[in-house]
Design a protein around this motif. Structure first.
Motif, PDB file in Angstrom:
ATOM      1  N   ASP A  19       0.938  -0.591   0.005  1.00 41.59           N
ATOM      2  CA  ASP A  19      -0.112  -0.007  -0.071  1.00 41.59           C
ATOM      3  C   ASP A  19       1.137   1.527   0.160  1.00 41.59           C
ATOM      4  OD1 ASP A  19      -2.648  -1.691  -0.026  1.00 41.59           O
ATOM      5  OD2 ASP A  19      -2.393  -1.293   2.148  1.00 41.59           O
ATOM      6  N   ILE A  20       1.795   1.704   0.757  1.00 41.90           N
ATOM      7  CA  ILE A  20       2.615   2.689   0.736  1.00 41.90           C
ATOM      8  C   ILE A  20       3.502   2.970  -0.650  1.00 41.90           C
ATOM      9  CG2 ILE A  20       2.319   2.986   3.432  1.00 41.90           C
ATOM     10  CD1 ILE A  20       5.685   2.256   3.928  1.00 41.90           C
ATOM     11  N   GLY A  21       3.674   1.624  -1.194  1.00 45.72           N
ATOM     12  CA  GLY A  21       4.376   1.347  -1.809  1.00 45.72           C
ATOM     13  C   GLY A  21       3.650   2.207  -3.558  1.00 45.72           C
ATOM     14  N   ALA A  22       2.453   1.872  -3.399  1.00 47.52           N
ATOM     15  CA  ALA A  22       1.385   2.343  -4.399  1.00 47.52           C
ATOM     16  C   ALA A  22       1.300   3.815  -3.993  1.00 47.52           C
ATOM     17  CB  ALA A  22       0.359   1.194  -4.852  1.00 47.52           C
ATOM     18  N   ILE A  23       1.143   3.894  -2.754  1.00 46.07           N
ATOM     19  CA  ILE A  23       0.800   5.748  -2.792  1.00 46.07           C
ATOM     20  C   ILE A  23       2.456   6.255  -2.827  1.00 46.07           C
ATOM     21  CG2 ILE A  23       0.906   7.145  -0.770  1.00 46.07           C
ATOM     22  CD1 ILE A  23      -1.041   5.065   0.432  1.00 46.07           C
ATOM     23  N   GLY A  24       3.150   5.678  -2.713  1.00 49.44           N
ATOM     24  CA  GLY A  24       4.392   6.604  -2.951  1.00 49.44           C
ATOM     25  C   GLY A  24       5.086   6.592  -4.643  1.00 49.44           C
ATOM     26  N   GLU A  25       4.715   5.943  -5.471  1.00 49.11           N
ATOM     27  CA  GLU A  25       4.405   5.715  -6.721  1.00 49.11           C
ATOM     28  C   GLU A  25       3.311   6.804  -7.736  1.00 49.11           C
ATOM     29  OE1 GLU A  25       3.946   2.548 -10.057  1.00 49.11           O
ATOM     30  OE2 GLU A  25       5.142   1.854  -8.677  1.00 49.11           O
ATOM     31  N   THR A  26       2.430   6.283  -6.832  1.00 50.42           N
ATOM     32  CA  THR A  26       0.846   7.380  -7.270  1.00 50.42           C
ATOM     33  C   THR A  26       1.665   9.083  -6.819  1.00 50.42           C
ATOM     34  OG1 THR A  26      -0.599   6.480  -6.423  1.00 50.42           O
ATOM     35  CG2 THR A  26      -0.480   8.562  -7.351  1.00 50.42           C
ATOM     36  N   HIS A  27       2.356   9.648  -6.103  1.00 51.85           N
ATOM     37  CA  HIS A  27       2.713  10.671  -5.838  1.00 51.85           C
ATOM     38  C   HIS A  27       4.286  11.251  -6.644  1.00 51.85           C
ATOM     39  CE1 HIS A  27      -1.668  11.519  -4.928  1.00 51.85           C
ATOM     40  NE2 HIS A  27      -1.189  10.765  -3.576  1.00 51.85           N
ATOM     41  N   GLY A  28       5.035  10.309  -6.881  1.00 54.22           N
ATOM     42  CA  GLY A  28       6.013  10.553  -7.007  1.00 54.22           C
ATOM     43  C   GLY A  28       6.935  10.286  -6.045  1.00 54.22           C
ATOM     44  N   THR A  29       6.908  10.077  -4.926  1.00 55.69           N
ATOM     45  CA  THR A  29       6.969   9.846  -3.060  1.00 55.69           C
ATOM     46  C   THR A  29       7.800   9.127  -2.851  1.00 55.69           C
ATOM     47  OG1 THR A  29       5.619  11.597  -2.406  1.00 55.69           O
ATOM     48  CG2 THR A  29       6.478  10.618  -0.844  1.00 55.69           C
ATOM     49  N   THR A  30       8.783   8.809  -2.626  1.00 59.40           N
ATOM     50  CA  THR A  30      10.328   7.684  -1.612  1.00 59.40           C
ATOM     51  C   THR A  30       8.735   8.076   0.520  1.00 59.40           C
ATOM     52  OG1 THR A  30      11.184   8.352  -3.014  1.00 59.40           O
ATOM     53  CG2 THR A  30      11.644   6.773  -0.453  1.00 59.40           C
ATOM     54  N   LEU A  31       8.563   6.950  -0.130  1.00 64.95           N
ATOM     55  CA  LEU A  31       7.986   6.914   1.763  1.00 64.95           C
ATOM     56  C   LEU A  31       8.737   5.631   2.671  1.00 64.95           C
ATOM     57  CD1 LEU A  31       3.985   6.610   0.399  1.00 64.95           C
ATOM     58  CD2 LEU A  31       5.430   8.334   1.727  1.00 64.95           C
ATOM     59  N   GLN A  32       8.942   5.610   4.005  1.00 65.34           N
ATOM     60  CA  GLN A  32       9.840   4.417   4.751  1.00 65.34           C
ATOM     61  C   GLN A  32       9.299   4.875   5.997  1.00 65.34           C
ATOM     62  OE1 GLN A  32      10.656   1.797   5.621  1.00 65.34           O
ATOM     63  NE2 GLN A  32      12.292   1.922   4.370  1.00 65.34           N
ATOM     64  N   ALA A  33       8.385   3.649   6.445  1.00 65.50           N
ATOM     65  CA  ALA A  33       7.236   4.028   8.010  1.00 65.50           C
ATOM     66  C   ALA A  33       8.940   3.124   9.148  1.00 65.50           C
ATOM     67  CB  ALA A  33       6.163   2.928   7.832  1.00 65.50           C
ATOM     68  N   PHE A  34       9.145   3.473  10.391  1.00 61.22           N
ATOM     69  CA  PHE A  34       9.424   3.278  11.235  1.00 61.22           C
ATOM     70  C   PHE A  34       9.297   3.142  12.397  1.00 61.22           C
ATOM     71  CE2 PHE A  34      11.661   5.994   8.371  1.00 61.22           C
ATOM     72  CZ  PHE A  34      13.347   5.386   8.338  1.00 61.22           C
ATOM     73  N   ASP A  35       9.335   2.265  13.661  1.00 56.34           N
ATOM     74  CA  ASP A  35       9.067   1.783  14.729  1.00 56.34           C
ATOM     75  C   ASP A  35       9.620   3.179  15.431  1.00 56.34           C
ATOM     76  OD1 ASP A  35       9.293   1.365  17.371  1.00 56.34           O
ATOM     77  OD2 ASP A  35       8.716  -0.474  16.475  1.00 56.34           O
ATOM     78  N   ALA A  36       8.756   3.923  15.785  1.00 56.18           N
ATOM     79  CA  ALA A  36       9.295   5.069  16.579  1.00 56.18           C
ATOM     80  C   ALA A  36      10.061   5.150  17.701  1.00 56.18           C
ATOM     81  CB  ALA A  36       7.873   6.099  17.055  1.00 56.18           C
ATOM     82  N   ARG A  37      10.325   3.645  18.201  1.00 57.26           N
ATOM     83  CA  ARG A  37      11.480   3.632  19.554  1.00 57.26           C
ATOM     84  C   ARG A  37      12.536   3.631  18.659  1.00 57.26           C
ATOM     85  NH1 ARG A  37      10.235  -1.853  21.005  1.00 57.26           N
ATOM     86  NH2 ARG A  37       9.666  -2.510  18.938  1.00 57.26           N
ATOM     87  N   TYR A  38      12.976   3.590  17.625  1.00 49.66           N
ATOM     88  CA  TYR A  38      13.989   3.705  17.014  1.00 49.66           C
ATOM     89  C   TYR A  38      14.869   4.514  16.184  1.00 49.66           C
ATOM     90  CZ  TYR A  38      13.675  -1.078  17.999  1.00 49.66           C
ATOM     91  OH  TYR A  38      13.488  -2.875  18.238  1.00 49.66           O
TER      92      TYR A  38
END
Length: 165
Positions: A19-38
């Protein structure tokens, strides 16, 4: 670069990544989700992004995917499987989603529409110092020997990855 601090409840990690890959592709955006603890704050992710982009520009990147290269630098590790520990997992996660390039704002708005998105919440205000010290292998004696903040020590680990290649 824009960041979305939030809570995510992920039932199917592969579907979330798709899902986030498709969103990134749609908007020409690199997306990465992180566990905030790190994550030791926004400057930690800014530095990781800067170094990942420099590595890609020089043709020295380990990962084929820019989002994964950013994850490697943020984790201060060259092994993808070890760096993935810093990512979100299947469960409820206090997270931070990095968006860079393209229409970052629209991409993050689409993240908010995902079923996995629970709510916006500040996740970087109070870093989990014990988790950060353990993950980035920063012993108490190192912290005692300097007046540098934990965030600065984490950013040093991120920068050292460039030197250790």
């Amino acid at each position: 670069m824009e960041l979305l601090e939030c809570t995510l409840a992920i039932d199917d990690l592969d579907a979330f990544v798709a899902d986030i890959g498709a969103i990134g592709e749609t908007h020409g955006t690199t997306l990465q989700a992180f566990d905030a603890r790190y994550v030791a704050g926004p400057r930690h992710l800014e530095r990781a992004l800067e170094l990942a982009d420099r590595s890609i520009a020089r043709g020295e990147n380990v990962a084929r995917d820019r989002a994964v290269e950013i994850l490697l630098y943020a984790a201060g590790r060259r092994q993808i499987d070890r760096a993935l520990e810093m990512g979100v997992g299947e469960s409820r996660n206090r997270a931070v989603v990095l968006a860079d390039g393209g229409d970052e704002t629209a991409a993050l708005e689409d993240i908010r529409e995902l079923e996995a998105f629970v709510d916006w919440e500040p996740t970087l205000e109070a870093p989990d110092e014990e988790t950060l010290q353990t993950f980035f292998e920063i012993p108490d004696r190192e912290r005692a020997a300097t007046d540098a903040s934990l965030g600065a020590l984490v950013r040093e680990r991120v920068a050292l990855l460039e030197v250790e290649k």
